[in-house]
Design a protein around this motif. Structure first.
Motif, PDB file in Angstrom:
ATOM      1  N   LEU A  21      82.254  24.935  84.260  1.00  0.00           N
ATOM      2  CA  LEU A  21      81.236  24.411  85.384  1.00  0.00           C
ATOM      3  C   LEU A  21      81.932  24.403  86.807  1.00  0.00           C
ATOM      4  O   LEU A  21      81.444  24.411  87.861  1.00  0.00           O
ATOM      5  CB  LEU A  21      80.490  23.502  84.966  1.00  0.00           C
ATOM      6  N   MET A  24      82.077  27.744  88.364  1.00  0.00           N
ATOM      7  CA  MET A  24      80.743  28.197  88.663  1.00  0.00           C
ATOM      8  C   MET A  24      80.232  27.200  89.969  1.00  0.00           C
ATOM      9  O   MET A  24      79.660  28.097  90.659  1.00  0.00           O
ATOM     10  CB  MET A  24      79.915  28.092  87.471  1.00  0.00           C
ATOM     11  N   ARG A  81      74.365  21.917  91.311  1.00  0.00           N
ATOM     12  CA  ARG A  81      74.325  23.183  90.628  1.00  0.00           C
ATOM     13  C   ARG A  81      74.802  23.153  89.104  1.00  0.00           C
ATOM     14  O   ARG A  81      74.164  23.989  88.185  1.00  0.00           O
ATOM     15  CB  ARG A  81      74.900  24.071  91.433  1.00  0.00           C
ATOM     16  N   ALA A  82      75.727  22.352  89.232  1.00  0.00           N
ATOM     17  CA  ALA A  82      76.371  22.143  87.695  1.00  0.00           C
ATOM     18  C   ALA A  82      75.533  21.319  86.418  1.00  0.00           C
ATOM     19  O   ALA A  82      75.536  21.967  85.703  1.00  0.00           O
ATOM     20  CB  ALA A  82      77.925  21.675  87.924  1.00  0.00           C
ATOM     21  N   GLU A  85      72.768  23.562  85.322  1.00  0.00           N
ATOM     22  CA  GLU A  85      73.046  24.717  84.553  1.00  0.00           C
ATOM     23  C   GLU A  85      73.047  24.668  83.122  1.00  0.00           C
ATOM     24  O   GLU A  85      73.574  23.644  82.446  1.00  0.00           O
ATOM     25  CB  GLU A  85      74.990  25.297  84.836  1.00  0.00           C
ATOM     26  N   THR A  86      72.267  25.382  82.525  1.00  0.00           N
ATOM     27  CA  THR A  86      71.915  25.300  81.006  1.00  0.00           C
ATOM     28  C   THR A  86      72.506  25.988  80.132  1.00  0.00           C
ATOM     29  O   THR A  86      73.272  25.788  79.263  1.00  0.00           O
ATOM     30  CB  THR A  86      70.227  25.229  80.758  1.00  0.00           C
ATOM     31  N   VAL A  88      75.110  28.249  80.034  1.00  0.00           N
ATOM     32  CA  VAL A  88      76.646  28.208  80.037  1.00  0.00           C
ATOM     33  C   VAL A  88      76.998  26.978  79.122  1.00  0.00           C
ATOM     34  O   VAL A  88      77.861  27.126  78.256  1.00  0.00           O
ATOM     35  CB  VAL A  88      77.312  28.249  81.247  1.00  0.00           C
ATOM     36  N   THR A 114      70.157  19.032  79.373  1.00  0.00           N
ATOM     37  CA  THR A 114      69.389  20.469  79.624  1.00  0.00           C
ATOM     38  C   THR A 114      69.624  21.253  78.588  1.00  0.00           C
ATOM     39  O   THR A 114      68.492  22.007  78.223  1.00  0.00           O
ATOM     40  CB  THR A 114      70.036  20.856  81.022  1.00  0.00           C
TER      41      THR A 114
END
Length: 168
Positions: A21, A24, A81-82, A85-86, A88, A114
């Motif tokens: 993450l 990312m 954003r992290a 994130e679902t 990943v 999530t």
């Protein structure tokens, strides 16, 4: 080997997800921070040089403070954003339904809010409105509240930075 020394059984754990993450979120943070740094006016840079500051002093004492609210906004945007994130997280975290022992052990498999919502919503009994169904919506509400609090904190920090920069 090193893996056996720290007893990592699989590659799916909280540490793995944290690293993925962070990579990312990094492009978002870097690009928005770059925009914030470029938005600092040329006259501010030239004024710093005119007062005898070196390039390093100009960057550290003039440009970074002027762009600090934009850089902070970039970091918060990357963190948000992290948080959202679902997939990943679902794949890399091990998707384990148990709480690690001790709870802060980053080397055990985990399941995030999530990923739980994404994985269990299809199986929840939506017609009768079961407790499981309502808990999934409560988890979604909790994520919304966390996001709202992060946005409020970031807004306060940006306002405070603007006041500091304007000298009020």
């Amino acid at each position: 080997t090193l893996l056996h020394a720290v007893e990592i059984l699989t590659g799916t754990n909280a540490l793995n997800v944290s690293i993925i993450l962070s990579f990312m979120a990094l492009p978002t943070i870097v690009s928005v921070s770059e925009d914030a740094l470029q938005a600092v006016g040329r006259d501010i840079r030239e004024g710093s040089y005119a007062l005898g500051a070196t390039r390093a002093e100009t960057i550290v004492k003039t440009i970074l403070p002027a762009a600090s609210s934009g850089i902070l906004a970039a970091v918060i945007l990357g963190v948000m954003r992290a948080l959202g994130e679902t997939m990943v997280v679902w794949m890399a975290s091990g998707n384990s339904a148990h709480i690690p022992e001790p709870w802060f052990n980053y080397l055990e498999a985990i399941r995030t809010l999530t990923a739980t919502i994404a994985g269990d919503m299809g199986e929840a009994d939506q017609v009768t409105g079961s407790a499981r169904y309502h808990v999934l919506f409560a988890m979604g509400l909790l994520l919304l509240v966390i996001s709202f609090i992060c946005n409020l904190v970031s807004e306060r920090i940006v306002v405070r930075q603007r006041k500091i920069l304007s000298g009020q």
